[in-house]
Design a protein around this motif. Structure first.
Motif, mmCIF file in Angstrom:
data_model
loop_
_atom_site.group_PDB
_atom_site.id
_atom_site.type_symbol
_atom_site.label_atom_id
_atom_site.label_comp_id
_atom_site.label_asym_id
_atom_site.label_seq_id
_atom_site.Cartn_x
_atom_site.Cartn_y
_atom_site.Cartn_z
ATOM 1 N N VAL A 152 6.308 8.853 -19.974
ATOM 2 C CA VAL A 152 5.510 10.061 -19.876
ATOM 3 C C VAL A 152 5.858 10.863 -20.176
ATOM 4 O O VAL A 152 5.043 12.020 -20.966
ATOM 5 C CB VAL A 152 5.596 10.431 -18.204
ATOM 6 C CG1 VAL A 152 4.180 11.369 -17.773
ATOM 7 C CG2 VAL A 152 4.664 8.886 -17.361
ATOM 8 N N ALA A 153 7.014 11.972 -19.857
ATOM 9 C CA ALA A 153 7.644 13.574 -21.061
ATOM 10 C C ALA A 153 7.542 13.156 -22.317
ATOM 11 O O ALA A 153 6.926 14.292 -23.093
ATOM 12 C CB ALA A 153 9.078 13.771 -20.068
ATOM 13 N N PHE A 154 8.326 11.896 -22.472
ATOM 14 C CA PHE A 154 7.909 12.036 -23.942
ATOM 15 C C PHE A 154 6.492 11.648 -24.573
ATOM 16 O O PHE A 154 6.560 11.968 -25.557
ATOM 17 C CB PHE A 154 8.578 10.541 -24.099
ATOM 18 C CG PHE A 154 9.173 11.014 -25.697
ATOM 19 C CD1 PHE A 154 10.249 11.604 -26.261
ATOM 20 C CD2 PHE A 154 9.052 9.645 -26.413
ATOM 21 C CE1 PHE A 154 9.995 10.777 -27.693
ATOM 22 C CE2 PHE A 154 9.019 9.351 -27.912
ATOM 23 C CZ PHE A 154 9.347 10.358 -28.580
ATOM 24 N N GLY A 155 6.108 10.781 -23.934
ATOM 25 C CA GLY A 155 4.779 10.448 -25.138
ATOM 26 C C GLY A 155 3.468 11.824 -24.326
ATOM 27 O O GLY A 155 3.097 11.830 -25.437
ATOM 28 N N GLY A 156 4.188 12.675 -23.716
ATOM 29 C CA GLY A 156 2.695 13.883 -22.964
ATOM 30 C C GLY A 156 3.275 14.578 -25.130
ATOM 31 O O GLY A 156 2.490 15.357 -24.917
ATOM 32 N N ARG A 157 4.471 14.328 -24.416
ATOM 33 C CA ARG A 157 5.043 16.118 -25.811
ATOM 34 C C ARG A 157 4.703 15.312 -26.910
ATOM 35 O O ARG A 157 4.149 15.888 -28.380
ATOM 36 C CB ARG A 157 6.949 15.571 -26.008
ATOM 37 C CG ARG A 157 6.262 16.397 -26.959
ATOM 38 C CD ARG A 157 8.961 16.923 -26.379
ATOM 39 N NE ARG A 157 8.875 17.903 -27.253
ATOM 40 C CZ ARG A 157 10.596 18.231 -27.423
ATOM 41 N NH1 ARG A 157 11.370 17.485 -26.397
ATOM 42 N NH2 ARG A 157 11.081 19.130 -28.120
ATOM 43 N N LEU A 158 4.496 14.157 -27.164
ATOM 44 C CA LEU A 158 4.295 13.398 -28.649
ATOM 45 C C LEU A 158 2.421 13.648 -29.257
ATOM 46 O O LEU A 158 1.762 14.127 -29.954
ATOM 47 C CB LEU A 158 4.432 11.236 -29.095
ATOM 48 C CG LEU A 158 5.886 11.249 -28.615
ATOM 49 C CD1 LEU A 158 5.307 9.559 -28.951
ATOM 50 C CD2 LEU A 158 6.495 12.067 -30.104
ATOM 51 N N ARG A 159 1.574 13.192 -27.645
ATOM 52 C CA ARG A 159 -0.020 13.278 -27.740
ATOM 53 C C ARG A 159 0.064 15.233 -27.707
ATOM 54 O O ARG A 159 -1.055 15.363 -28.875
ATOM 55 C CB ARG A 159 -0.353 12.999 -26.270
ATOM 56 C CG ARG A 159 -0.181 11.673 -26.199
ATOM 57 C CD ARG A 159 -1.740 11.823 -24.965
ATOM 58 N NE ARG A 159 -1.182 12.289 -23.397
ATOM 59 C CZ ARG A 159 0.148 11.343 -22.866
ATOM 60 N NH1 ARG A 159 0.357 10.038 -23.202
ATOM 61 N NH2 ARG A 159 0.149 12.123 -21.907
ATOM 62 N N GLY A 160 1.106 16.200 -27.033
ATOM 63 C CA GLY A 160 1.449 17.298 -27.339
ATOM 64 C C GLY A 160 1.645 18.051 -29.071
ATOM 65 O O GLY A 160 0.413 18.750 -29.315
ATOM 66 N N ARG A 161 2.148 17.162 -29.834
ATOM 67 C CA ARG A 161 2.671 17.258 -31.695
ATOM 68 C C ARG A 161 1.411 17.190 -32.036
ATOM 69 O O ARG A 161 0.698 18.020 -33.059
ATOM 70 C CB ARG A 161 3.631 16.683 -31.441
ATOM 71 C CG ARG A 161 4.962 17.868 -31.225
ATOM 72 C CD ARG A 161 6.499 16.793 -31.429
ATOM 73 N NE ARG A 161 7.246 17.152 -31.520
ATOM 74 C CZ ARG A 161 8.794 16.712 -31.598
ATOM 75 N NH1 ARG A 161 8.790 16.040 -32.162
ATOM 76 N NH2 ARG A 161 10.732 17.912 -31.103
ATOM 77 N N SER A 162 0.541 15.947 -31.835
ATOM 78 C CA SER A 162 -0.318 15.094 -32.896
ATOM 79 C C SER A 162 -2.003 16.316 -32.377
ATOM 80 O O SER A 162 -2.276 16.319 -33.093
ATOM 81 C CB SER A 162 -0.986 14.037 -32.185
ATOM 82 O OG SER A 162 -0.931 14.244 -30.602
ATOM 83 N N ARG A 163 -2.196 16.761 -31.336
ATOM 84 C CA ARG A 163 -2.793 17.763 -31.159
ATOM 85 C C ARG A 163 -2.384 18.991 -31.668
ATOM 86 O O ARG A 163 -3.753 19.278 -32.638
ATOM 87 C CB ARG A 163 -3.763 18.023 -29.541
ATOM 88 C CG ARG A 163 -3.767 17.245 -28.617
ATOM 89 C CD ARG A 163 -4.071 18.062 -27.572
ATOM 90 N NE ARG A 163 -3.010 18.433 -26.885
ATOM 91 C CZ ARG A 163 -3.057 16.834 -25.488
ATOM 92 N NH1 ARG A 163 -3.212 15.934 -25.228
ATOM 93 N NH2 ARG A 163 -1.562 18.181 -25.127
ATOM 94 N N LEU A 164 -1.618 19.971 -31.785
ATOM 95 C CA LEU A 164 -0.717 20.796 -32.828
ATOM 96 C C LEU A 164 -1.008 20.511 -34.522
ATOM 97 O O LEU A 164 -0.869 22.061 -34.951
ATOM 98 C CB LEU A 164 -0.117 21.584 -32.015
ATOM 99 C CG LEU A 164 -0.187 22.414 -31.044
ATOM 100 C CD1 LEU A 164 1.548 22.416 -30.536
ATOM 101 C CD2 LEU A 164 -0.762 22.586 -31.246
ATOM 102 N N ARG A 165 -0.392 18.900 -34.653
ATOM 103 C CA ARG A 165 -0.697 19.033 -36.121
ATOM 104 C C ARG A 165 -1.798 19.218 -36.629
ATOM 105 O O ARG A 165 -3.271 18.226 -37.088
ATOM 106 C CB ARG A 165 -0.024 18.071 -36.390
ATOM 107 C CG ARG A 165 0.043 16.990 -37.551
ATOM 108 C CD ARG A 165 0.624 15.554 -37.965
ATOM 109 N NE ARG A 165 1.930 15.821 -37.149
ATOM 110 C CZ ARG A 165 2.033 15.060 -35.744
ATOM 111 N NH1 ARG A 165 0.940 14.037 -35.764
ATOM 112 N NH2 ARG A 165 3.164 14.953 -35.338
ATOM 113 N N PRO A 166 -2.403 19.707 -37.749
ATOM 114 C CA PRO A 166 -3.490 19.571 -38.872
ATOM 115 C C PRO A 166 -3.798 18.673 -39.778
ATOM 116 O O PRO A 166 -2.848 17.742 -40.229
ATOM 117 C CB PRO A 166 -3.382 21.029 -39.345
ATOM 118 C CG PRO A 166 -1.905 21.153 -39.894
ATOM 119 C CD PRO A 166 -1.604 20.537 -38.650
ATOM 120 N N SER A 167 -4.854 18.669 -39.100
ATOM 121 C CA SER A 167 -6.479 16.857 -39.816
ATOM 122 C C SER A 167 -5.706 17.656 -41.446
ATOM 123 O O SER A 167 -5.252 18.274 -42.183
ATOM 124 C CB SER A 167 -7.296 16.656 -39.796
ATOM 125 O OG SER A 167 -7.805 18.313 -39.904
#
Length: 876
Positions: A856-871
């Motif tokens: 869960v911690a790793f998945g949350g970190r990945l989701r956080g990075r994907s939200r910060l990555r520009p399209s």
């Protein structure tokens, strides 16, 4: 109740100023951190300061000469912390898995998880062992402070508002009635005071849909510190969360379900992280000697229970101790009248408090709070959760700025409560002082602080806040003082003498006689605390714990040792045969008002016997025969008793029924045939040791060399087999018996032990060439030509595995209740190890929960990075 925007109360709170240097103000972020930490620190300092002030006024340790070691505090927790000191410093006989010092060898990990997992307990390692009483005090003190601090944090999440005022209310939680009456003597329970707000903070994060991983870790910390009270705290906070969700402003039903689902998952994974604590303790509890049957007494009368809301007293009858101080009580009483709180919220929280209060005195829910088992003691151990709920209600009332009329209505309810409960045992002079004097001061201060900010100056606000703080500090200290003073007048709360110069001298003497593992050094019957071997050292039979294995208690009792509490407190042997069987080479015995050390003939801790163990169906019927079987030789004469005067006994199956024959009062002579109770005679060879064995007899027994007092009560209290003197030259043994009420004396209650035969028997037993006891392992080099079986003078508890000459490990058998290992022919080496049942599956569950948490911690970190990555479009 979902979080709401800040109210005008925010403007009314005292300004918390962060320290700064002239010309260089602190960064805003740091000032915010200091403001957030200031209120919890204030709550901790005030609650701990008030408690210490009360102890100083009362003269209690460590601020006075009076011992605090009452009840289990002296009998269990100081000795267990002394054991923890030994483990931390590498001086213990055994390790976390196994304890060689108590009960002639008992499992220990469940004891550690239950009694010593409060993190503050580990402070004992920083102090000299002789001062173990002080870190035990610090466990209580620090738990009070941390519990009050965390409650201050949780109240801020429950509803925003003045940190200073939250801290003042949290002092009432840190020094609630449960702490002063129940928790103070059980440092392990004090972690429950911390667990309740910890779990509450985690639940609030579920409402806010944030920090799931951190919240799961908070749940794990709460359960690891003490799973017993953490279970109560978790159940209570589940109810609180339900009320918050049900009384929140109308909104999406899905949001409420998601919050409840997140909370359930968080609790499940957090509890699973601590699975070894639960699995080991559960299996140890199932294998333990059953506690005395507890009948739930009728619930206390309604007025007596309501009187527990009033501070300052200590009732004579059991009831939930729930008071939270005068400020909290006043605001709880005012809560129904605070119009700024929506009606559904007022109804929901009051229904919650009333429901929890009723659940404490209804047997099915009493069982629910205590893990489906009535506790052996107070049935109201969960009362701290109701105190916490009352503090939450008081804060919701204060955070909504109650008007003077609403506060006055609450004060009227408090006055009515005091009048109605004036004749209850929990209401004392201190109660009236606190309610009248403290209540008036609190009411005046709150009336000023809750008016709109424009109606008062900053100086007025500061002065009134300071006055309210002083009122809370002094009122809390006086409450703790008065409760302690009343309680200490009860004879049952007489303190134990734990680490005193006398006990330290005994410990030093035992250390000088130590010969472990070739033989045991037994501190003997308890003189200082129920767990004397943990306190004094040595390898004795005394052991007081909820986890005394049934195998241990029943084996030792069958061989002649005594017990209390239906075997949950075992005692050392008092007869030469029992000591010889268990390898006791030296022991302490009380004689002429002092403890004296003696040497004794004894068998080796490990003996090699020919052939397999005797069949279980041939269990001997007397203590003397059971000892002889393990000694491998006949060492007793066991004659039948014959009535020879005094009150005439009635023959019954297996013995004699004695009519009551109380001892005459001091200085008063009684004439007639009943003067000497009932006399029995028997014949033995001159010079033998007369041993009396009547485990369930209550009364006095006199013999050729003195008398012993029996306090037996089937099957609660068992007397140890005791020495009555030597057989006279004419071979006639006379015993005189005074029974307390109708008593049964076994027909074979007397055994005449031959010292010569005993010495020959133990001398004929073959021991190992070498024997090493290292932690939870035993290793022995066996004598040449060893065959048959090896018998270890250790009760055959589950968890042992043994290997012969490096072969496969197998569970040992039982020989008379002791560990027995088949050897085969020509065995040369024996190794045995103990692993607590339930540890391996618990570790597996804990590992799986750790993987879930990491995922869960790793998945949350990945989701956080994907939200910060520009399209791609944004990059173009």
């Amino acid at each position: 109740m979902a979080p709401t925007p800040a109210t005008p109360q925010e403007a009314a709170r005292p300004q918390e100023v962060a320290p700064s240097r002239p010309g260089r103000p602190l960064p805003a972020a740091l000032r915010g951190v200091l403001r957030r930490l200031g209120a919890p620190w204030l709550a901790a300092v005030l609650s701990m300061g008030a408690y210490c002030l009360a102890l100083a006024l009362h003269g209690s340790y460590p601020l006075g000469p009076r011992s605090r070691a009452v009840n289990d505090l002296g009998n269990q927790f100081v000795p267990f912390h002394a054991r923890l000191w030994d483990l931390l410093h590498g001086t213990a006989n055994g390790d976390l898995y196994f304890n060689w010092s108590s009960g002639y060898g008992v499992p220990f990990l469940a004891d550690f998880f239950t009694y010593l997992m409060n993190p503050f307990s580990w402070l004992v390692g920083l102090f000299p062992r002789a001062l173990a009483d002080f870190p035990v005090f610090l466990v209580t003190l620090a738990s009070i402070g941390l519990g009050a601090a965390l409650m201050t944090v949780f109240l801020g999440l429950l509803h925003p508002g003045s940190g200073w005022l939250r801290a003042l209310l949290s002092v009432g939680y840190g020094l609630c009635g449960w702490v002063l009456n129940d928790g103070f003597a059980d440092p392990m329970w004090m972690w429950g005071l911390v667990a309740l707000p910890l779990v509450g903070i985690a639940a609030d994060w579920c409402v806010r849909r944030t920090r799931w991983v951190a919240g799961t870790l908070l749940v794990a910390v709460a359960w690891a510190g003490n799973f017993y009270t953490a279970a109560m705290a978790t159940l209570a906070m589940a109810l609180v969360l339900g009320v918050r969700l049900l009384t929140a402003p109308p909104g999406a039903r899905g949001d409420r379900l998601r919050a409840a689902g997140r909370a359930a998952a968080m609790a499940a994974v957090g509890i699973a992280l601590t699975a070894p604590v639960l699995t080991v303790s559960l299996l140890a509890s199932r294998a333990a000697q059953p506690a005395p049957e507890v009948l739930y007494r009728h619930r206390p009368p309604a007025l007596y229970q309501l009187a527990q809301l009033l501070p300052g007293g200590h009732g004579g009858s059991p009831a939930p101790n729930i008071f939270i101080g005068v400020p909290g009580l006043l605001l709880v009483a005012a809560f129904p009248f605070v119009r700024a709180v929506p009606p559904r919220v007022r109804i929901g929280w009051y229904a919650l408090a009333a429901g929890v209060a009723v659940s404490f005195v209804w047997k099915p829910t009493v069982l629910l709070w205590h893990g489906l088992t009535l506790p052996n003691g107070s049935p109201y151990r969960a009362a701290f959760v109701l105190s916490g709920i009352l503090v939450m209600i008081s804060w919701l009332a204060l955070a909504h700025r109650p008007r003077p009329r609403e506060l006055a209505a609450g004060a009227g309810l408090v006055a009515l409560l005091a009048v109605l409960c004036r004749d209850q045992g929990a209401v004392s002079t201190a109660t009236w002082v606190l309610v009248a004097g403290g209540g008036a001061a609190t009411l005046a201060a709150l009336a000023v602080l809750t008016v709109p900010s424009g109606a008062r100056t900053h100086r007025t606000r500061t002065a009134v806040t300071a006055a309210l703080t002083g009122t809370v500090l002094l009122g809390s200290a006086y409450t703790a003082f008065s409760v302690t003073a009343v309680r200490d007048r009860i004879a049952w709360f007489r303190p134990k003498t734990t680490l005193t110069p006398a006990s330290l001298a005994v410990r030093a003497g035992l250390a000088g006689r130590a010969d472990w593992p070739r033989s045991r050094t037994d501190p003997g019957p308890h003189e200082f605390a129920n767990n004397d071997p943990l306190l004094l050292g040595g390898e004795g039979g005394s052991y007081y714990s909820s986890y005394v294995p049934a195998v241990t208690a029943r084996t030792l009792q069958a061989l002649g040792a005594g017990w209390y509490m239906r075997g949950r407190h075992t005692l050392s042997f008092e007869d030469p045969g029992g000591r010889a069987v268990m390898g006791v080479g030296s022991y302490l015995s009380a004689a002429h008002g002092r403890l004296t050390a003696y040497r004794a003939p004894h068998a080796p801790l490990l003996t090699v016997r020919d052939g397999p163990p005797p069949a279980a169906g041939g269990e001997p019927s007397t203590v003397f025969a059971r000892q002889e079987r393990l000694l491998g030789a006949a060492v007793y004469e066991v004659p039948r008793l014959t009535p020879a005067g005094g009150a005439v006994p009635l023959p019954v199956r297996g013995g004699w029924l004695l009519p009551p024959a109380p001892l005459p009062a001091a200085g008063r002579q009684v004439a007639g045939p009943d003067a000497a109770g009932t006399a029995f005679t028997a014949r033995c060879a001159p010079g033998g040791v007369v041993v009396w064995s009547a485990p369930w007899f209550a009364g006095r027994v006199g013999g050729p060399g003195g008398h012993v007092e029996g306090a037996g009560k089937y099957d609660i209290t068992a007397n140890a087999a005791s020495v009555l003197g030597r057989v006279p030259a004419d071979g006639k043994v006379t015993v005189r018996v005074h029974g307390q009420g109708w008593q049964v004396v076994p027909e074979r209650a007397v055994g005449c032990l031959s010292p010569r035969r005993l010495a020959a028997a133990v001398g004929a037993l073959r021991g190992p060439r070498t024997l090493t006891a290292d932690g939870h392992r035993l290793t022995a080099r066996l004598p040449r030509g060893a065959a048959g079986r090896a018998v270890l003078a250790v009760p055959a508890v589950a968890g042992w595995s043994c290997a012969v000459d490096g072969g496969p490990s197998r569970a040992p058998a039982s020989d008379g209740g002791l560990l027995a290992v088949p050897l085969g022919r020509g065995a040369g080496r024996l190794s045995c190890a103990y692993v607590p049942p339930g540890l391996r599956p618990g570790l597996a569950v804990s590992g799986a929960a750790g993987l879930v948490l990491a995922a869960v911690a790793f998945g949350g970190r990945l989701r956080g990075r994907s939200r910060l990555r520009p399209s791609k479009e944004a990059r173009a």
